[in-house]
Write a protein that holds these residues in place. Sequence first.
Motif, short mmCIF file in Angstrom:
data_model
loop_
_atom_site.label_atom_id
_atom_site.label_comp_id
_atom_site.label_asym_id
_atom_site.label_seq_id
_atom_site.Cartn_x
_atom_site.Cartn_y
_atom_site.Cartn_z
N VAL A 117 37.37 35.09 36.05
CA VAL A 117 37.93 33.75 36.19
C VAL A 117 38.88 33.44 35.03
N ARG A 118 38.57 33.95 33.87
CA ARG A 118 39.48 33.76 32.73
C ARG A 118 40.83 34.41 33.01
N ARG A 119 40.79 35.63 33.51
CA ARG A 119 42.04 36.34 33.85
C ARG A 119 42.80 35.60 34.94
N ALA A 120 42.10 35.15 35.97
CA ALA A 120 42.75 34.45 37.08
C ALA A 120 43.44 33.17 36.60
N MET A 121 42.76 32.41 35.75
CA MET A 121 43.37 31.18 35.22
C MET A 121 44.55 31.50 34.32
#
Length: 115
Positions: free
Chosen positions: A68-72
């Motif tokens: 989720v960190r990468r996606a954001m």
Amino acid sequence: MEPLSVTVTTRSGHAVVRLRGEIDIATADAFRSALDSAVEHPAVSSLDLDLGRVSFIDCSGLRVLVGVRRAMEDKGGTVRLIRRSPAVERLLSAAGLDERLHVPPSHVKVPVPAA
């Protein structure tokens, strides 16, 4: 085993996800699905995760957090861990990610209630 409970609140481009219970191989898909909904919302540019009431987390939950960190970041947004339980703190520390996943300086470590 405490079932996973996920609450998502979205307002003005900001989403807050509050989790309670255990994040493991059995609940990681539900965790990922809740976070994906917030990340994929076009108006959401910041995501706060409240993990203060997570009683257990394993590597499958960690994989979701990193994803989720990468996606954001890919969409130009940010993720903050606004609270971390001792279980989350231990896993992040053991994985060497405690400093890589952003936590505001005023974050509160919350004790896990006795079972």
